[in-house]
Enzyme design. Structure first.
Site, PDB file in Angstrom:
ATOM      1  N   SER A 155       0.823  -1.200   0.000  1.00 59.35           N
ATOM      2  CA  SER A 155       0.000   0.000   0.000  1.00 59.35           C
ATOM      3  C   SER A 155       0.860   1.254   0.000  1.00 59.35           C
ATOM      4  O   SER A 155       1.981   1.249   0.511  1.00 59.35           O
ATOM      5  CB  SER A 155      -0.896   0.000   1.245  1.00 59.35           C
ATOM      6  OG  SER A 155      -1.689   1.162   1.308  1.00 59.35           O
ATOM      7  N   GLU A 156       0.302   2.329  -0.517  1.00 56.15           N
ATOM      8  CA  GLU A 156       1.000   3.607  -0.461  1.00 56.15           C
ATOM      9  C   GLU A 156       1.115   4.090   0.987  1.00 56.15           C
ATOM     10  O   GLU A 156       2.138   4.641   1.379  1.00 56.15           O
ATOM     11  CB  GLU A 156       0.256   4.639  -1.307  1.00 56.15           C
ATOM     12  CG  GLU A 156       1.015   5.921  -1.486  1.00 56.15           C
ATOM     13  CD  GLU A 156       0.389   6.838  -2.503  1.00 56.15           C
ATOM     14  OE1 GLU A 156       0.713   8.028  -2.453  1.00 56.15           O
ATOM     15  OE2 GLU A 156      -0.421   6.401  -3.333  1.00 56.15           O
TER      16      GLU A 156
END
Length: 73
Positions: free
Chosen positions: A5-6
């Site tokens: 995930s970012e």
């Protein structure tokens, strides 16, 4: 469950502590939580410090469609 995930926050810590997130079935970065940046409480940052499960990568890697496509779980 695996995380690529970012960004992540405290909720990921709680799930990892319970064993829900362990990355054991990921096809790349097995056993790792891969992120670009993090935001959370002091307890979250303490959990992150020297945690071998956490890998921080640049956004161009984390959000690369080719890399994401190789991550099956």
């Amino acid at each position: 469950m695996g995380i690529h995930s970012e960004m992540i926050a405290d909720g990921v810590m709680h799930l990892a502590e319970k064993g829900v997130i362990n990355g054991s079935k990921k096809t790349i970065h097995k056993g790792k939580i891969l992120v670009t940046f993090l935001m959370g409480t002091r307890a979250f940052y303490d959990w992150l410090d020297d945690n071998p499960m956490i890998e921080i990568h640049t956004v161009d890697y984390t959000n690369d469609p080719y890399v994401i496509a190789r991550t099956k779980r």
